[in-house]
Design a protein around this motif. Structure first.
Motif, PDB file in Angstrom:
ATOM      1  N   SER A  53      17.166  -2.788   7.756  1.00  0.00           N
ATOM      2  CA  SER A  53      17.974  -1.782   8.440  1.00  0.00           C
ATOM      3  C   SER A  53      18.592  -0.767   7.497  1.00  0.00           C
ATOM      4  O   SER A  53      19.050   0.291   7.941  1.00  0.00           O
ATOM      5  N   THR A  67      10.060   6.253  14.910  1.00  0.00           N
ATOM      6  CA  THR A  67      10.538   5.344  15.959  1.00  0.00           C
ATOM      7  C   THR A  67       9.358   4.977  16.841  1.00  0.00           C
ATOM      8  O   THR A  67       8.782   5.848  17.498  1.00  0.00           O
ATOM      9  N   LYS A  82      18.859   2.339   9.655  1.00  0.00           N
ATOM     10  CA  LYS A  82      17.858   2.536  10.697  1.00  0.00           C
ATOM     11  C   LYS A  82      17.752   1.251  11.506  1.00  0.00           C
ATOM     12  O   LYS A  82      18.224   0.185  11.094  1.00  0.00           O
ATOM     13  N   TRP A  83      17.112   1.375  12.654  1.00  0.00           N
ATOM     14  CA  TRP A  83      16.850   0.178  13.433  1.00  0.00           C
ATOM     15  C   TRP A  83      15.782  -0.647  12.730  1.00  0.00           C
ATOM     16  O   TRP A  83      14.886  -0.101  12.099  1.00  0.00           O
TER      17      TRP A  83
END
Length: 341
Positions: A53, A67, A82-83
Protein backbone atom coordinates in the motif's frame (compact mmCIF):
# COMPACT_ATOMS: atom_id res chain seq x y z
CA UNK A 1 16.36 -47.46 59.07
CA UNK A 2 16.04 -46.34 55.50
CA UNK A 3 19.17 -45.91 53.45
CA UNK A 4 19.21 -43.34 50.64
CA UNK A 5 20.03 -44.46 47.13
CA UNK A 6 23.66 -44.00 46.18
CA UNK A 7 24.76 -42.63 42.82
CA UNK A 8 27.44 -44.49 40.96
CA UNK A 9 29.80 -41.68 41.72
CA UNK A 10 29.27 -42.22 45.44
CA UNK A 11 27.23 -39.04 46.02
CA UNK A 12 23.91 -39.00 47.75
CA UNK A 13 20.77 -38.17 45.68
CA UNK A 14 17.09 -37.62 46.36
CA UNK A 15 14.42 -40.13 45.53
CA UNK A 16 13.74 -40.66 41.77
CA UNK A 17 10.22 -39.53 40.81
CA UNK A 18 8.06 -42.17 39.28
CA UNK A 19 5.79 -41.05 36.40
CA UNK A 20 2.09 -41.41 36.88
CA UNK A 21 0.60 -43.27 33.96
CA UNK A 22 -2.89 -42.01 34.76
CA UNK A 23 -2.01 -38.23 34.54
CA UNK A 24 -3.58 -36.31 31.49
CA UNK A 25 -1.78 -33.47 29.49
CA UNK A 26 -3.24 -29.95 29.81
CA UNK A 27 -6.10 -29.30 27.41
CA UNK A 28 -6.09 -26.30 24.90
CA UNK A 29 -9.40 -24.62 24.55
CA UNK A 30 -10.84 -24.26 21.01
CA UNK A 31 -11.23 -20.49 21.47
CA UNK A 32 -7.52 -20.11 22.15
CA UNK A 33 -6.58 -21.89 18.91
CA UNK A 34 -8.99 -19.68 16.96
CA UNK A 35 -7.52 -16.53 18.47
CA UNK A 36 -3.98 -17.65 17.61
CA UNK A 37 -4.96 -18.36 14.00
CA UNK A 38 -6.78 -15.03 13.71
CA UNK A 39 -3.73 -13.24 15.14
CA UNK A 40 -1.38 -14.90 12.66
CA UNK A 41 -3.70 -14.09 9.75
CA UNK A 42 -4.02 -10.48 10.94
CA UNK A 43 -0.23 -10.12 11.10
CA UNK A 44 0.10 -11.52 7.60
CA UNK A 45 -2.65 -9.23 6.27
CA UNK A 46 -1.14 -6.18 7.94
CA UNK A 47 2.31 -7.03 6.58
CA UNK A 48 0.84 -7.52 3.09
CA UNK A 49 -1.09 -4.27 3.28
CA UNK A 50 1.92 -2.38 4.53
CA UNK A 51 4.21 -3.78 1.86
CA UNK A 52 1.79 -3.21 -1.04
CA UNK A 53 0.00 0.00 0.00
CA UNK A 54 2.98 2.35 0.32
CA UNK A 55 5.56 3.17 -2.32
CA UNK A 56 8.38 5.66 -2.74
CA UNK A 57 9.20 7.70 -5.86
CA UNK A 58 12.67 9.19 -6.28
CA UNK A 59 13.40 12.72 -7.57
CA UNK A 60 14.08 11.77 -11.20
CA UNK A 61 11.09 9.43 -11.34
CA UNK A 62 7.34 9.57 -11.76
CA UNK A 63 4.80 6.86 -10.98
CA UNK A 64 1.75 5.84 -12.96
CA UNK A 65 -1.05 4.39 -10.80
CA UNK A 66 -3.22 1.69 -12.43
CA UNK A 67 -6.58 0.83 -10.89
CA UNK A 68 -7.70 -2.64 -11.99
CA UNK A 69 -5.19 -2.34 -14.82
CA UNK A 70 -6.48 1.03 -16.05
CA UNK A 71 -4.38 4.19 -15.91
CA UNK A 72 -5.85 6.64 -13.39
CA UNK A 73 -3.25 9.23 -12.32
CA UNK A 74 0.42 10.02 -11.77
CA UNK A 75 2.43 10.88 -8.68
CA UNK A 76 5.73 12.66 -8.22
CA UNK A 77 8.65 12.12 -5.86
CA UNK A 78 8.01 11.16 -2.24
CA UNK A 79 6.14 8.54 -0.18
CA UNK A 80 2.62 7.70 -1.42
CA UNK A 81 -0.30 5.45 -0.50
CA UNK A 82 -2.30 3.24 -2.83
CA UNK A 83 -4.83 0.49 -2.54
CA UNK A 84 -3.19 -2.90 -2.20
CA UNK A 85 -2.66 -5.15 -5.18
CA UNK A 86 -4.49 -6.27 -7.21
CA UNK A 87 -6.76 -3.23 -6.76
CA UNK A 88 -4.03 -0.76 -7.68
CA UNK A 89 -0.59 -1.19 -9.18
CA UNK A 90 2.24 1.29 -9.55
CA UNK A 91 4.72 1.54 -12.42
CA UNK A 92 7.66 3.83 -11.77
CA UNK A 93 9.60 5.27 -14.72
CA UNK A 94 12.54 7.77 -14.88
CA UNK A 95 10.38 10.50 -16.45
CA UNK A 96 12.53 13.40 -15.18
CA UNK A 97 15.81 11.86 -16.39
CA UNK A 98 17.40 12.75 -19.74
CA UNK A 99 18.55 9.53 -21.37
CA UNK A 100 20.64 8.66 -24.43
CA UNK A 101 21.07 5.76 -26.79
CA UNK A 102 23.78 5.14 -29.37
CA UNK A 103 23.23 4.03 -32.95
CA UNK A 104 26.00 2.12 -34.70
CA UNK A 105 28.02 1.35 -31.58
CA UNK A 106 27.71 0.53 -27.89
CA UNK A 107 29.52 1.99 -24.92
CA UNK A 108 30.35 0.07 -21.77
CA UNK A 109 32.61 2.03 -19.48
CA UNK A 110 35.60 3.09 -21.58
CA UNK A 111 35.02 0.34 -24.14
CA UNK A 112 33.36 1.17 -27.47
CA UNK A 113 32.04 -1.73 -29.53
CA UNK A 114 30.96 -1.09 -33.15
CA UNK A 115 27.63 -2.53 -34.31
CA UNK A 116 28.07 -2.94 -38.06
CA UNK A 117 24.44 -3.97 -38.71
CA UNK A 118 23.24 -0.59 -37.46
CA UNK A 119 26.08 1.55 -38.82
CA UNK A 120 26.32 0.28 -42.41
CA UNK A 121 23.81 1.66 -44.93
CA UNK A 122 23.49 2.47 -48.63
CA UNK A 123 23.44 6.01 -50.02
CA UNK A 124 21.34 7.30 -52.89
CA UNK A 125 24.16 6.71 -55.40
CA UNK A 126 24.51 3.06 -54.22
CA UNK A 127 27.63 3.50 -52.11
CA UNK A 128 28.15 2.09 -48.61
CA UNK A 129 28.58 4.49 -45.72
CA UNK A 130 29.01 4.04 -41.97
CA UNK A 131 26.95 6.36 -39.75
CA UNK A 132 27.17 6.59 -35.94
CA UNK A 133 24.76 8.76 -33.96
CA UNK A 134 23.67 9.61 -30.43
CA UNK A 135 19.99 10.21 -29.60
CA UNK A 136 19.10 12.20 -26.46
CA UNK A 137 15.56 11.69 -25.20
CA UNK A 138 13.25 11.66 -22.19
CA UNK A 139 9.77 10.42 -21.29
CA UNK A 140 7.15 13.01 -22.17
CA UNK A 141 3.87 11.14 -21.69
CA UNK A 142 3.95 8.28 -19.14
CA UNK A 143 0.59 6.86 -20.17
CA UNK A 144 1.58 6.48 -23.84
CA UNK A 145 5.05 5.33 -22.85
CA UNK A 146 3.68 2.44 -20.77
CA UNK A 147 0.72 1.38 -22.93
CA UNK A 148 1.56 2.07 -26.59
CA UNK A 149 4.97 0.37 -26.87
CA UNK A 150 6.18 -2.83 -25.25
CA UNK A 151 9.94 -2.13 -25.42
CA UNK A 152 10.44 1.66 -25.58
CA UNK A 153 14.23 1.65 -25.89
CA UNK A 154 14.25 -0.93 -28.69
CA UNK A 155 11.47 0.93 -30.49
CA UNK A 156 13.45 4.16 -30.24
CA UNK A 157 16.59 2.46 -31.53
CA UNK A 158 14.74 0.91 -34.47
CA UNK A 159 12.97 4.17 -35.36
CA UNK A 160 16.24 6.15 -35.18
CA UNK A 161 18.01 3.63 -37.41
CA UNK A 162 15.10 3.70 -39.88
CA UNK A 163 15.14 7.50 -39.97
CA UNK A 164 18.88 7.60 -40.64
CA UNK A 165 18.64 5.01 -43.42
CA UNK A 166 15.69 6.80 -44.99
CA UNK A 167 17.48 10.16 -45.20
CA UNK A 168 20.95 8.92 -46.16
CA UNK A 169 19.39 6.59 -48.71
CA UNK A 170 18.22 9.64 -50.66
CA UNK A 171 21.57 11.49 -50.59
CA UNK A 172 24.84 11.07 -52.47
CA UNK A 173 27.89 9.79 -50.63
CA UNK A 174 30.04 12.82 -51.44
CA UNK A 175 27.40 15.17 -50.03
CA UNK A 176 26.76 12.99 -46.95
CA UNK A 177 30.40 12.88 -45.80
CA UNK A 178 31.24 16.54 -46.55
CA UNK A 179 28.92 19.55 -46.70
CA UNK A 180 25.64 17.74 -46.09
CA UNK A 181 26.28 16.31 -42.64
CA UNK A 182 24.47 19.08 -40.76
CA UNK A 183 21.53 19.17 -43.18
CA UNK A 184 21.15 15.36 -43.03
CA UNK A 185 21.30 15.49 -39.24
CA UNK A 186 18.43 17.99 -39.12
CA UNK A 187 16.33 15.90 -41.53
CA UNK A 188 16.88 12.73 -39.49
CA UNK A 189 15.89 14.52 -36.27
CA UNK A 190 12.68 15.80 -37.86
CA UNK A 191 11.80 12.34 -39.21
CA UNK A 192 12.48 10.69 -35.83
CA UNK A 193 10.24 13.21 -34.04
CA UNK A 194 7.55 12.59 -36.66
CA UNK A 195 7.66 8.81 -35.98
CA UNK A 196 7.33 9.32 -32.21
CA UNK A 197 4.29 11.56 -32.73
CA UNK A 198 2.74 9.20 -35.26
CA UNK A 199 2.86 6.17 -32.96
CA UNK A 200 2.25 8.20 -29.75
CA UNK A 201 5.15 6.62 -27.92
CA UNK A 202 5.30 9.26 -25.19
CA UNK A 203 9.01 9.82 -26.02
CA UNK A 204 10.37 13.33 -26.49
CA UNK A 205 13.41 13.61 -28.79
CA UNK A 206 15.74 16.27 -27.40
CA UNK A 207 18.54 15.97 -29.94
CA UNK A 208 20.21 13.72 -32.48
CA UNK A 209 23.85 14.19 -33.43
CA UNK A 210 26.06 12.22 -35.80
CA UNK A 211 29.42 11.13 -34.45
CA UNK A 212 30.75 10.03 -37.86
CA UNK A 213 29.50 9.68 -41.40
CA UNK A 214 32.26 8.09 -43.41
CA UNK A 215 32.88 5.36 -46.00
CA UNK A 216 34.09 1.93 -44.88
CA UNK A 217 37.74 1.50 -43.96
CA UNK A 218 40.54 0.76 -46.42
CA UNK A 219 41.42 2.40 -49.72
CA UNK A 220 37.93 3.84 -50.12
CA UNK A 221 38.21 5.66 -46.82
CA UNK A 222 41.63 7.07 -47.75
CA UNK A 223 40.32 8.28 -51.11
CA UNK A 224 37.34 10.02 -49.59
CA UNK A 225 39.51 11.48 -46.86
CA UNK A 226 41.68 13.01 -49.57
CA UNK A 227 38.55 14.39 -51.23
CA UNK A 228 37.39 15.83 -47.92
CA UNK A 229 40.77 17.46 -47.26
CA UNK A 230 40.79 18.96 -50.74
CA UNK A 231 37.29 20.31 -50.26
CA UNK A 232 38.22 21.84 -46.91
CA UNK A 233 41.31 23.42 -48.46
CA UNK A 234 39.13 24.78 -51.27
CA UNK A 235 36.69 26.26 -48.76
CA UNK A 236 39.58 27.79 -46.82
CA UNK A 237 40.96 29.49 -49.91
CA UNK A 238 37.50 30.71 -50.87
CA UNK A 239 37.06 32.20 -47.41
CA UNK A 240 40.48 33.91 -47.63
CA UNK A 241 39.60 35.32 -51.06
CA UNK A 242 36.24 36.55 -49.83
CA UNK A 243 37.94 38.20 -46.85
CA UNK A 244 40.38 39.96 -49.19
CA UNK A 245 37.47 40.98 -51.42
CA UNK A 246 35.54 42.36 -48.47
CA UNK A 247 38.59 44.35 -47.41
CA UNK A 248 39.54 45.71 -50.86
CA UNK A 249 36.10 46.60 -52.25
CA UNK A 250 35.16 49.11 -49.52
CA UNK A 251 38.65 50.62 -49.71
CA UNK A 252 38.46 50.89 -53.52
CA UNK A 253 35.01 52.42 -53.26
CA UNK A 254 36.33 54.97 -50.80
CA UNK A 255 39.25 55.83 -53.06
CA UNK A 256 36.92 56.15 -56.06
CA UNK A 257 34.57 58.39 -54.09
CA UNK A 258 37.52 60.56 -53.02
CA UNK A 259 38.65 60.91 -56.64
CA UNK A 260 35.11 61.80 -57.71
CA UNK A 261 34.83 64.45 -54.99
CA UNK A 262 38.27 65.80 -55.88
CA UNK A 263 37.30 66.00 -59.57
CA UNK A 264 34.04 67.73 -58.65
CA UNK A 265 35.98 70.27 -56.58
CA UNK A 266 38.43 70.82 -59.42
CA UNK A 267 35.54 71.22 -61.84
CA UNK A 268 33.84 73.80 -59.65
CA UNK A 269 37.13 75.65 -59.16
CA UNK A 270 37.79 75.84 -62.89
CA UNK A 271 34.24 76.89 -63.66
CA UNK A 272 34.45 79.67 -61.08
CA UNK A 273 37.84 80.81 -62.42
CA UNK A 274 36.50 80.78 -65.95
CA UNK A 275 33.45 82.76 -64.89
CA UNK A 276 35.76 85.27 -63.15
CA UNK A 277 37.92 85.57 -66.26
CA UNK A 278 34.85 86.12 -68.39
CA UNK A 279 33.55 88.78 -66.01
CA UNK A 280 36.99 90.49 -66.02
CA UNK A 281 37.17 90.35 -69.79
CA UNK A 282 33.68 91.77 -70.13
CA UNK A 283 34.58 94.63 -67.80
CA UNK A 284 37.75 95.42 -69.72
CA UNK A 285 35.92 95.13 -73.01
CA UNK A 286 33.25 97.60 -71.92
CA UNK A 287 35.99 100.08 -70.97
CA UNK A 288 37.78 99.40 -74.24
CA UNK A 289 34.64 100.14 -76.21
CA UNK A 290 34.31 103.50 -74.43
CA UNK A 291 37.95 104.57 -74.90
CA UNK A 292 39.93 102.13 -77.06
CA UNK A 293 43.24 104.02 -77.11
CA UNK A 294 43.54 104.44 -73.34
CA UNK A 295 42.55 100.84 -72.67
CA UNK A 296 44.93 99.64 -75.33
CA UNK A 297 47.82 101.61 -73.89
CA UNK A 298 47.02 100.42 -70.37
CA UNK A 299 46.93 96.81 -71.47
CA UNK A 300 50.27 97.27 -73.15
CA UNK A 301 51.79 98.78 -70.03
CA UNK A 302 50.38 96.07 -67.74
CA UNK A 303 51.69 93.42 -70.08
CA UNK A 304 55.14 95.06 -70.10
CA UNK A 305 55.11 95.15 -66.28
CA UNK A 306 54.41 91.43 -66.18
CA UNK A 307 57.05 90.64 -68.79
CA UNK A 308 59.68 93.10 -67.47
CA UNK A 309 58.87 93.63 -63.79
CA UNK A 310 62.17 95.43 -62.99
CA UNK A 311 62.39 97.60 -66.11
CA UNK A 312 62.09 101.41 -66.03
CA UNK A 313 59.48 102.72 -68.41
CA UNK A 314 59.98 106.01 -70.26
CA UNK A 315 57.34 107.58 -72.46
CA UNK A 316 58.72 110.01 -75.07
CA UNK A 317 57.42 111.94 -77.95
CA UNK A 318 59.87 112.07 -80.82
CA UNK A 319 57.84 114.23 -83.22
CA UNK A 320 59.84 117.35 -82.58
CA UNK A 321 63.38 118.26 -81.76
CA UNK A 322 62.74 118.36 -78.05
CA UNK A 323 62.31 115.07 -76.21
CA UNK A 324 59.34 115.20 -73.92
CA UNK A 325 59.91 112.92 -70.90
CA UNK A 326 57.26 111.63 -68.48
CA UNK A 327 58.80 110.06 -65.29
CA UNK A 328 56.21 107.37 -64.70
CA UNK A 329 58.30 105.50 -62.12
CA UNK A 330 58.62 108.51 -59.85
CA UNK A 331 54.95 109.33 -60.21
CA UNK A 332 53.96 105.81 -59.39
CA UNK A 333 56.33 105.72 -56.40
CA UNK A 334 54.91 108.99 -55.04
CA UNK A 335 51.41 107.74 -55.58
CA UNK A 336 52.26 104.58 -53.64
CA UNK A 337 53.73 106.60 -50.72
CA UNK A 338 50.88 109.09 -50.69
CA UNK A 339 53.07 112.13 -51.40
CA UNK A 340 51.02 114.72 -53.25
CA UNK A 341 53.82 117.30 -53.75
Amino acid sequence: MNFMNQEPGGGAAGPTPVPNPNRKPPEIKPGTVRNIVIGIVAVIVLFYLGSTSFYTVQEQERAAVLTFGKYTHETGSGLHFKWPSPIQEVRIVPAELTQRITIGYREKGNTVTPVEDEAMMITGDENIVSADAVVTWKIHNIRNYLHNISDPEQFLRNSASASIRSVIGSQKLDYAITDGKTAIQDLVREKLIELQNKYETGIQIIDLKFQDIEPPGGEVEEAFRAVTNAREEKNTKINVAMKYENERIPKARGEAQALIEQAEAEKKSRVLNAEGDVAKFNAIFSEYVGNPSVTQNRLILETLEKILPNAQIFITNGDGDTVNYLPLNELLRKEATGDEN
